[in-house]
Design a protein around this motif. Structure first.
Motif, PDB file in Angstrom:
ATOM      1  N   SER A 146       0.832  -1.210   0.000  1.00 22.80           N
ATOM      2  CA  SER A 146       0.000   0.000   0.000  1.00 22.80           C
ATOM      3  C   SER A 146       0.868   1.262   0.000  1.00 22.80           C
ATOM      4  N   LEU A 175      -0.801   4.356  -1.549  1.00 23.18           N
ATOM      5  CA  LEU A 175      -1.701   3.816  -2.580  1.00 23.18           C
ATOM      6  C   LEU A 175      -3.060   3.481  -1.990  1.00 23.18           C
ATOM      7  N   ASP A 176      -3.120   3.361  -0.679  1.00 17.27           N
ATOM      8  CA  ASP A 176      -4.349   3.259   0.115  1.00 17.27           C
ATOM      9  C   ASP A 176      -4.089   4.013   1.415  1.00 17.27           C
ATOM     10  N   ASP A 177      -5.140   4.270   2.179  1.00 17.33           N
ATOM     11  CA  ASP A 177      -4.909   4.850   3.505  1.00 17.33           C
ATOM     12  C   ASP A 177      -3.960   3.938   4.280  1.00 17.33           C
ATOM     13  N   LYS A 234      -4.886   8.121   1.225  1.00 14.47           N
ATOM     14  CA  LYS A 234      -4.604   7.599  -0.114  1.00 14.47           C
ATOM     15  C   LYS A 234      -4.329   8.752  -1.076  1.00 14.47           C
TER      16      LYS A 234
END
Length: 519
Positions: free
Chosen positions: A130, A401-403, A413
């Motif tokens: 992520s 790329l995400d939280d 994100k």
């Protein structure tokens, strides 16, 4: 009439949708991301529409450049290694105004800059997919890096690392030392001839010659018997790098405009891509050599998916982008570091003497091999200190790329994460009161003994995203320093003007010109 109304309605609908999309990308999303960080106590300068803080950053840098120029005139002949406050004046100002963790905007790119070491360690040690490389590296810097190992994230990065990294393990690098020696000996002969023709001492643009030498080394390592073609490609790539260093990142749509710079970028990118694919075609028609190019070709055969996850990259793009990445990481950075090393040895002749004495003791007049390189403690210390004072890259870059939660902060994100390497590597609180001085002795007991928090030393990055080619780079630098210092002595040319600047890498703005003579 009815068709005209329908057409007009469709056009207006398209304009409205485009406007809503642009509003969402340029205004709503950045505002939401910043708001989430502000609620966690993280602050920064207010951005303007489209440009973010770019105009303010330029103003801060211009004012600092003007004041440092006046100071330099007052201290003629003085060379200070405390250059980050000038090159990164905007970061120093924001850090002073908002604390060790702050945010700012480069166009539409939202960035959280981290200089607080506990959080830096979390960023560098994070193994989650992520946390990846910023998307602008493969977009704004796409012609340079594409979707290669330096710019990709997630499964694509994992597959590329699996393909490329094993070819750069220490045991593999040992087998490449001879080609490094052969390339460097060619430069030795060229310098000897030039020094003789110029009456015993030559004024040499060391940075230029290091680029040619590093290109020869990586060409032989990557392209094998096709290295002459590799050098052609790398020559074009150097031009592309120079042109792209003039282009700011983060300004929406700028890379699509047919400006003079962009047209040159597009032309060079197309030529480089075609040249790489021609080398690949020639290779497929000849015997297979076990070099880096062959490993990339084999990796491209399985680039359809990684552990069942589609990678969405064509074989040709996989090959082209990774060849570019190997050039960028394995050529430009090594050349710059070698040039800075010779500058520092010219400034500190006592260390130049110590390097020369160690090389003569270890090698006894013979070309170095992998075992000899392992015994070169002083050479290693000089390289490590050079990388501390003048690291090739300015930042460790990541993107959420995400939280993702790091320490006690939730990074939203889409937020870019930036760790300024030179600022941390010259922080007196971490390195002691001589942090701005050249003192290789600090590395006598390795990185652990050099710094209060060893993770503050990151010239090759850190953690799972650390440079895959660091063993290759260290071996190459040891070969270059050991051979050239054993044959030549270096002193500063009066023409030299000290001005490290941040382009794509950290480079000497006016080159590095030294006086070179035979020992």
């Amino acid at each position: 009439m009815g068709i005209s109304i329908i057409f007009l309605s469709a056009v207006l609908g398209g304009v409205v949708l485009l406007f809503l999309h642009l509003y969402n990308v340029l205004v709503r999303k950045p505002k939401m991301v910043r708001s989430r960080l502000e609620k966690q106590g993280i602050r920064g300068p207010s951005p303007s529409f489209l440009l973010g803080n770019i105009s303010e950053i330029k103003k801060i840098q211009h004012e600092e450049a003007a004041s440092s120029s006046i100071a330099a005139q007052q201290k003629v002949g003085m060379i200070s290694h405390n250059w980050p406050p000038t090159a990164f004046a905007y970061l120093e100002k924001y850090k002073n105004d908002y604390g060790p963790i702050f945010m700012y905007s480069a166009g539409s790119i939202q960035i959280i800059c981290i200089t607080e070491m506990d959080l830096v360690k979390e960023v560098n040690q994070c193994t989650s997919l992520s946390l990846g490389k910023p998307s602008y590296l493969s977009k704004d810097r796409g012609p340079l890096l594409g979707q290669g190992i330096l710019a990709s994230s997630g499964p694509l990065w994992a597959h590329q690392r699996k393909v490329i990294t094993p070819q750069l393990y220490l045991e593999k690098v040992k087998g490449m030392v001879k080609l490094m020696v052969d390339s460097t000996l060619s430069l030795v002969k060229a310098w000897e001839s030039r020094i003789e023709s110029e009456g015993g001492i030559a004024e040499i643009s060391v940075d230029t010659d290091m680029k040619s030498l590093a290109a020869d080394v990586i060409s032989r390592a990557c392209f094998g018997s096709s290295y002459s073609k590799g050098q052609e490609i790398f020559s074009k790539f150097g031009l592309l790098l120079e042109v792209m260093s003039k282009e700011p990142v983060g300004i929406p749509g700028l890379r699509y405009l047919p400006t003079k710079n962009n047209r040159e970028i597009w032309r060079l990118e197309k030529e480089i891509n075609l040249m790489i694919l021609q080398v690949v075609k020639d290779r497929s028609e000849s015997s297979c050599e076990k070099d880096l190019l062959q490993m990339i070709l084999e990796g491209a055969k399985s680039c359809g998916d990684y552990n069942g996850v589609p990678l969405n990259i064509s074989c040709d793009k996989f090959i082209v982008d990774n060849c570019k990445n190997i050039y960028f990481a394995g050529h430009e950075t090594s050349a710059i570091t070698a040039a800075w090393s010779f500058l520092l040895l010219a400034l500190y002749p006592e260390w130049q003497d110590r390097v020369r004495a160690e090389v003569l003791k270890v090698c006894k007049g013979n070309p170095p091999n992998s075992e000899m390189l392992r015994s070169m403690k002083i050479v290693t210390m000089v390289i490590q200190e050079t990388l501390r004072l003048y690291p090739p890259a300015g930042f460790v870059f990541r993107e959420a790329l995400d939280d993702i939660k790091l320490k006690d902060i939730v990074i939203p994100k889409g937020m870019g994460i930036q760790v300024p390497i030179p600022i941390l590597q010259q922080n007196p609180d971490l390195w002691g009161p001589d942090a701005h001085q050249f003192n290789p002795e600090r590395f006598a007991n390795g990185v652990i003994g050099a710094c209060k928090i060893p993770q503050a030393y990151m010239p090759f990055g850190a953690g799972p995203r650390a440079c895959a080619g660091q063993h290759f780079a260290m071996a190459e630098l040891k070969v270059i320093l050991s051979l050239l210092v054993s044959k030549f002595s270096f002193s500063l040319s009066p023409k030299y003007r000290h001005s490290p600047v941040v382009r794509v890498n950290i480079i000497p703005q006016h080159g590095i010109t030294l006086h070179v003579k035979r020992v």
